[in-house]
Scaffold this motif. Structure first.
Motif, mmCIF file in Angstrom:
data_model
loop_
_atom_site.group_PDB
_atom_site.id
_atom_site.type_symbol
_atom_site.label_atom_id
_atom_site.label_comp_id
_atom_site.label_asym_id
_atom_site.label_seq_id
_atom_site.Cartn_x
_atom_site.Cartn_y
_atom_site.Cartn_z
ATOM 1 N N ASP A 62 32.359 -1.482 -36.270
ATOM 2 C CA ASP A 62 33.794 -1.342 -36.518
ATOM 3 C C ASP A 62 34.105 -0.654 -37.834
ATOM 4 O O ASP A 62 35.250 -0.643 -38.270
ATOM 5 C CB ASP A 62 34.460 -2.727 -36.523
ATOM 6 C CG ASP A 62 34.389 -3.404 -35.175
ATOM 7 O OD1 ASP A 62 34.048 -2.731 -34.184
ATOM 8 O OD2 ASP A 62 34.652 -4.623 -35.105
ATOM 9 N N TRP A 63 33.123 -0.060 -38.473
ATOM 10 C CA TRP A 63 33.324 0.448 -39.830
ATOM 11 C C TRP A 63 34.275 1.634 -39.889
ATOM 12 O O TRP A 63 34.821 1.944 -40.943
ATOM 13 C CB TRP A 63 31.977 0.813 -40.458
ATOM 14 C CG TRP A 63 31.338 2.046 -39.914
ATOM 15 C CD1 TRP A 63 30.954 2.278 -38.632
ATOM 16 C CD2 TRP A 63 31.015 3.222 -40.651
ATOM 17 N NE1 TRP A 63 30.400 3.523 -38.506
ATOM 18 C CE2 TRP A 63 30.414 4.121 -39.737
ATOM 19 C CE3 TRP A 63 31.149 3.601 -41.979
ATOM 20 C CZ2 TRP A 63 29.975 5.389 -40.112
ATOM 21 C CZ3 TRP A 63 30.698 4.863 -42.356
ATOM 22 C CH2 TRP A 63 30.121 5.738 -41.437
ATOM 23 N N GLN A 64 34.504 2.287 -38.753
ATOM 24 C CA GLN A 64 35.462 3.397 -38.705
ATOM 25 C C GLN A 64 36.595 3.089 -37.726
ATOM 26 O O GLN A 64 37.151 3.999 -37.114
ATOM 27 C CB GLN A 64 34.756 4.685 -38.281
ATOM 28 C CG GLN A 64 33.771 5.228 -39.295
ATOM 29 C CD GLN A 64 33.047 6.456 -38.786
ATOM 30 O OE1 GLN A 64 32.548 6.479 -37.668
ATOM 31 N NE2 GLN A 64 33.001 7.493 -39.613
ATOM 32 N N ALA A 65 36.943 1.819 -37.605
ATOM 33 C CA ALA A 65 37.948 1.416 -36.623
ATOM 34 C C ALA A 65 39.280 2.122 -36.872
ATOM 35 O O ALA A 65 39.746 2.245 -38.007
ATOM 36 C CB ALA A 65 38.154 -0.089 -36.674
ATOM 37 N N GLU A 66 39.866 2.614 -35.787
ATOM 38 C CA GLU A 66 41.163 3.284 -35.902
ATOM 39 C C GLU A 66 42.228 2.295 -36.356
ATOM 40 O O GLU A 66 42.218 1.129 -35.998
ATOM 41 C CB GLU A 66 41.567 3.879 -34.552
ATOM 42 C CG GLU A 66 40.696 5.054 -34.120
ATOM 43 C CD GLU A 66 41.209 5.684 -32.846
ATOM 44 O OE1 GLU A 66 42.329 5.333 -32.421
ATOM 45 O OE2 GLU A 66 40.476 6.511 -32.273
ATOM 46 N N LEU A 80 28.106 -2.050 -45.945
ATOM 47 C CA LEU A 80 26.912 -1.840 -45.133
ATOM 48 C C LEU A 80 25.733 -1.360 -45.978
ATOM 49 O O LEU A 80 24.716 -0.915 -45.448
ATOM 50 C CB LEU A 80 27.205 -0.819 -44.026
ATOM 51 C CG LEU A 80 28.341 -1.190 -43.062
ATOM 52 C CD1 LEU A 80 28.497 -0.129 -41.981
ATOM 53 C CD2 LEU A 80 28.103 -2.563 -42.430
ATOM 54 N N ALA A 81 25.836 -1.501 -47.286
ATOM 55 C CA ALA A 81 24.816 -0.988 -48.190
ATOM 56 C C ALA A 81 23.597 -1.897 -48.244
ATOM 57 O O ALA A 81 23.660 -3.102 -47.959
ATOM 58 C CB ALA A 81 25.395 -0.825 -49.597
ATOM 59 N N ALA A 173 24.949 8.494 -41.484
ATOM 60 C CA ALA A 173 23.805 7.596 -41.292
ATOM 61 C C ALA A 173 24.090 6.162 -41.720
ATOM 62 O O ALA A 173 23.281 5.262 -41.443
ATOM 63 C CB ALA A 173 22.606 8.126 -42.071
ATOM 64 N N ILE A 174 25.220 5.913 -42.368
ATOM 65 C CA ILE A 174 25.498 4.583 -42.935
ATOM 66 C C ILE A 174 25.330 3.452 -41.921
ATOM 67 O O ILE A 174 24.659 2.447 -42.219
ATOM 68 C CB ILE A 174 26.895 4.562 -43.594
ATOM 69 C CG1 ILE A 174 26.845 5.319 -44.926
ATOM 70 C CG2 ILE A 174 27.386 3.131 -43.812
ATOM 71 C CD1 ILE A 174 28.198 5.499 -45.599
ATOM 72 N N PRO A 175 25.886 3.539 -40.700
ATOM 73 C CA PRO A 175 25.756 2.394 -39.786
ATOM 74 C C PRO A 175 24.392 2.297 -39.117
ATOM 75 O O PRO A 175 24.130 1.334 -38.394
ATOM 76 C CB PRO A 175 26.852 2.658 -38.757
ATOM 77 C CG PRO A 175 26.939 4.141 -38.687
ATOM 78 C CD PRO A 175 26.721 4.604 -40.108
#
Length: 404
Positions: A62-66, A80-81, A173-175
């Motif tokens: 969900d890290w880019q949830a609209e 998410l680091a 690549a973060i997720p």
């Protein structure tokens, strides 16, 4: 100077249960035996059927949830680091034109990190994700490292202004970046070109990357890591902070805490994970032996070791910069289908020696490894070709990490 590899003695056979974990794991029908020993209810509560299900893992998808507030999107990336033991030692203050990052010292690793080294490195990792997310979400940014004179826990301010939206491969690549604790493929060396590219990711003049690639160098670090792990295991405070304090073994604990290490992230074979979930929890001695065996396997299969070094290992700003470089390295390995894992047992024992006034056995070993006068080893990691893909770890949602 040498540090011997230590190993705990095996338990006497008379004290083993009739059907031991060893019997279960080495049998050809391991999975069937374990399921037969347990119940469907236990399998469900221990996450056998859906190990990465539930809201604790939702931040990865969900890290880019609209519809989420745009500055909040930067925090969604930051959480998410990479960070030690998945303690997630960060807090964020979000305003229309800026974001502030703070230490959450309640999430310190205690005796494993008495001087805050790993806490600050984790904060640097979160900061790097945040800065990668800024241009991807249409912001230009200006970074000011703290602390704020009025708040020693303040780490950094990121001023935001409108800019052109631009995504990089590291941001994308973060997720997909996860710590990989499985053994690596020893038949495939890490190429020199990969190491050169990884080294070039470091743009900080007060940070250096040292590579250890020869068989002799890797064997030496393996030996040192095994010795440090044995000493951690033998230290009651460090053993607790390294194991039970952050281990989440069932779905209820994972959903409640949304942090720490799970059985699925420990790098165990599938049958071993199943046994660990279905059989009674091991005692401290058995758990300690299993962890030592994991460290041996991980260190013994490294394609290469890296050490990030700084001029002053007690300087918070330099630690933050190391965290940023490590996050960058880990994201690059993710893009290029390599695996990476922090292995900081040497530093944890060196810090413990300094805390207790002990002879600096591991501190001296790190200096000897580095062989670079004027520089201090701060962070050790291994990279290589994966044998299995690493699963995600639980994460606290954005609302839990916001402050005013």
């Amino acid at each position: 100077m040498g540090v011997n590899i230590r190993s705990a003695p095996r338990a006497e056979a008379a004290h083993e249960p009739r059907i031991s974990r060893r019997t279960v794991l080495t049998g050809s029908g391991a999975a069937l035996v374990v399921i037969a020993l347990g119940s469907t209810r236990r399998a469900d509560t221990r996450g056998v059927f859906d190990p990465a299900g539930g809201q604790a893992f939702a931040p990865w998808t969900d890290w880019q949830a609209e519809g989420q507030d745009v500055p909040i999107a930067l925090v969604s990336a930051a959480i998410l680091a990479s960070n030690a033991h998945n303690a997630q030692p960060w807090l964020f203050r979000v305003q229309d034109t800026s974001l502030d990052l703070f230490e959450d010292t309640s999430r310190s690793l205690g005796s494993l990190d008495p001087f805050g080294r790993e806490l600050h490195i984790g904060l640097g990792c979160a900061l790097e994700n945040l800065l990668l997310a800024a241009p991807a979400n249409g912001y230009e940014h200006k970074l000011l490292l703290g602390p704020d004179p009025a708040d020693p826990g303040h780490v950094a301010t990121v001023a935001l202004s409108p800019g052109r939206a631009e995504e990089t491969e590291l941001y994308s690549a973060i997720p997909h970046r996860h710590t990989n604790r499985y053994p690596f493929d020893t038949s495939r060396p890490v190429s020199n070109s990969s190491l050169t590219t990884l080294g070039a990711l470091n743009d900080e003049p007060d940070v250096r990357v040292h590579w250890f690639t020869s068989r002799a160098e890797r064997d030496r670090i393996h030996e040192l890591l095994a010795g440090a792990a044995a000493d951690i295991n033998a230290d009651p405070e460090q053993s607790y902070d390294n194991g039970p304090r952050w281990l989440r073994q069932d779905k209820q604990s994972i959903e409640h805490h949304r942090d720490g290490l799970t059985l699925d992230t420990m790098g165990l074979a599938a049958a071993a994970v199943l046994a660990a979930k279905m059989l009674p929890d091991p005692g401290p001695e058995e758990a300690g032996r299993a962890w030592l065996a994991s460290v041996h396997e991980q260190a013994g299969t490294a394609g290469a070791f890296g050490i990030l070094a700084v001029r002053d290992d007690r300087d918070r700003a330099q630690r933050i910069r190391v965290g940023r470089i490590w996050q960058r390295i880990h994201l690059w390995t993710t893009v290029n289908r390599l695996a990476a894992q922090p292995m900081n047992q040497l530093h944890e024992r060196a810090d413990r020696e300094a805390q207790l006034g002990l002879r600096p056995e591991y501190g001296a070993a790190l200096e000897e490894l580095l062989g670079d006068p004027g520089w201090r080893a701060l962070f050790t990691f291994r990279i290589g070709h994966p044998t299995q893909q690493a699963p995600p770890s639980p994460r606290r949602p954005v609302p839990r990490v916001l402050t005013t």
